[in-house]
Design an enzyme around this catalytic site. Structure first.
Site, short mmCIF file in Angstrom:
data_model
loop_
_atom_site.label_atom_id
_atom_site.label_comp_id
_atom_site.label_asym_id
_atom_site.label_seq_id
_atom_site.Cartn_x
_atom_site.Cartn_y
_atom_site.Cartn_z
CG HIS A 189 39.71 46.20 37.26
ND1 HIS A 189 38.70 45.82 36.40
CD2 HIS A 189 40.87 45.97 36.62
CE1 HIS A 189 39.24 45.38 35.27
NE2 HIS A 189 40.55 45.46 35.37
CG ASP A 259 41.26 39.20 35.17
OD1 ASP A 259 42.23 39.84 34.71
OD2 ASP A 259 40.09 39.54 34.98
#
Length: 359
Positions: A189, A259
């Site tokens: 992230h 993702d």
């Protein structure tokens, strides 16, 4: 008109705005992912899902709802599901009880979501719980107790049992994060994790469940991790990983999601930061069927519109060609079978037995 709707978007609030409806009606939009900010209570969630389906019945309503710390809906009757590590720990004491508990968890998870109108959850995690030598802690903090176990065979057996429960609820599944995120410490992230192991080692451990489960998995999400001894590109942008390894070598025939394209690990390709459109095109060209853009609808939502417009332009210019097979794989993820009302589900014998079986 496109032959494929690859984009999974989100919205900022608990109900649709006119702008949300326009984005969801776009022919390149194939679904929507929900977050905790989209939740107030079950009645509101059910209305929201019905409103989404009123825009387009084929939109896939998704959520990250695994159990443990990754569970978007936790109040107003939703069962607090255990982290998957609990099932792995149960396996060490009683393997048959663990498989039963995993099936129960899958059924409760899928049935409760479907009773509110949610189609699909990005679960199960197939990453291995690698432990730091002597520390007794997970090497990957972002995965940690989301993983079933450190043994690929145990992961495969418990994941298959959980997917059986999802199937009983009429819900598809998603194995993540291919070929494995549990060996790296960095969180994709915010960083670009790098795994220096050779292909042979990864296939023998982390990627093994994907081959063993290739007839059971209906979708897969690759990791935003670079494995430089295999490819300089992150797995989600790598034709070698997605096509040569996942599809050809491991025999996977289901859908592949990218993702989240807003993650740091998704927007650095070849050593440079790229736009959302460039990342989306790269993922689709590599072999993804669908791409996610999350948490960019807040504020003015400009990144969402930029991606919709950019991908449409890329299609017109021939930089990306829609694949009918990808659209077929997307549609195959929509749930099947009747959907019980919540109150009806609460007294259903199968559901009540599943609750009693949870650890």
């Amino acid at each position: 008109m496109t032959d494929h709707a690859p984009l999974i978007l989100d919205i900022a609030g608990t109900e649709l705005t006119d702008t949300d409806r326009q984005r969801l009606a776009h022919p390149l939009t194939g679904g929507m992912i929900l977050f905790a900010r989209n939740w107030r209570d079950r009645a509101q969630l059910t209305r929201l899902c019905a409103d989404i389906k009123a825009v387009r019945e084929d939109l896939l309503i998704c959520v990250d709802h695994e159990g443990g710390r990754v569970q978007r809906f936790r109040t107003d009757g939703f069962t607090h599901l255990p982290p998957m590590r609990v099932l792995g720990e149960l396996w060490m004491r009683d393997a048959l009880a663990a498989t039963n508990a995993a099936t129960a968890a899958g059924y409760v998870l899928g049935a409760e979501l479907r009773a509110c109108g949610v189609d699909f959850s990005f679960t199960p995690v197939l990453d291995l719980d690698w432990q730091d030598a002597g520390a007794g802690a997970s090497r990957s903090g972002v995965i940690g107790d989301r993983a079933f176990h450190g043994d690929a065979r145990v992961v495969a057996m418990l994941a298959k049992s959980l997917m059986h429960g999802l199937l009983q609820a009429g819900m598809a599944n998603c194995g993540k994060h291919f070929p494995g995120h549990g060996h790296v410490r960095a969180d994709s992230h915010t960083e670009i994790p790098v795994d220096d192991r050779p292909l042979k080692a990864i296939l023998a451990d982390d990627a093994a469940p994907y081959g063993w489960l290739n007839t059971t998995l209906t979708s897969v999400m690759p990791a935003h991790v670079v494995y430089p001894k295999v490819d300089a590109l992150p797995a989600g942008f790598s034709p070698r990983w997605l096509q040569a390894v996942l599809r050809d070598r491991l025999g996977f025939a289901g859908a592949i999601f990218s993702d989240d394209l807003s993650m740091e690990g998704a927007r650095r390709i070849g050593g440079k930061t790229v736009s959302y459109t460039e990342a989306g095109v790269a993922a689709l060209q590599a072999g993804c069927d669908m791409v996610l853009l999350c948490n960019q609808s807040t504020g003015d939502g400009r990144p969402v519109d930029e991606l919709l417009d950019g991908l449409a332009e890329a299609q017109l210019k021939g930089r990306w060609t829609p694949q009918p097979a990808s659209e077929h794989r997307r549609l195959a993820l929509l749930p099947v079978g009747p959907v019980p009302e919540w109150d009806e589900l609460m007294v259903q014998p199968h559901y009540m037995q599943a609750l009693r079986t949870l650890p």
